[in-house]
Design a protein around this motif. Structure first.
Motif: not given
Length: 134
Positions: A15-24, A42-49, A54-64
């Motif tokens: 996300s930081a790399i993509v946001l950095g590409a939008l800074l120009p 738009l840059v702020f909203v794109a970075g937040a999205l 990206a965070d929502s695609r993370l796998q949840a930790l198992t209870p173990r």
């Protein structure tokens, strides 16, 4: 032992790399002030999205992975049930869990005793005392 939270670092880097590409685009927006505000939003909203997706695609930790190795306190003393299993109740953080213990450890697991989780089966923790006092 690998850090289960290490998986969480990669999406933020992307996300930081993509946001950095939008800074120009912001630099261009400075040249045209009327477009500047819209571009900044738009840059702020794109970075937040991107960060959210990206965070929502993370796998949840198992209870173990999450519970084994954690420490807590015995809330209710361990007692032997009709099947010969030693059951008690432990407090891990703000949560209360049913727990089992080895026969040798169970008599010493009284209320207030510090424990460590050694395994988990379903929603029942297997615990042992932190110290081996008698």
């Amino acid at each position: 032992m690998t850090d289960p939270l290490a998986k969480r670092k990669k999406p933020r880097v992307v996300s930081a790399i993509v946001l950095g590409a939008l800074l120009p685009l912001l630099a261009l927006a400075v040249l045209w002030p009327h477009v500047g505000v819209v571009t900044a939003v738009l840059v702020f909203v794109a970075g937040a999205l991107l960060a959210f997706v990206a965070d929502s695609r993370l796998q949840a930790l198992t209870p173990r992975e999450e519970m084994v190795g954690r420490e807590g306190v015995v809330a209710y003393p361990f007692r032997q049930d009709a099947n010969g299993v030693y059951l008690g109740n432990v407090q891990i953080g703000t949560e209360s869990w049913t727990a089992t213990a080895a026969e040798a450890d169970a008599p010493g697991l009284t209320a207030g005793r510090r424990i460590r989780v050694t395994d988990i089966e379903g929603l029942v923790l297997r615990v042992r005392p932190l110290d081996r006092r008698g």
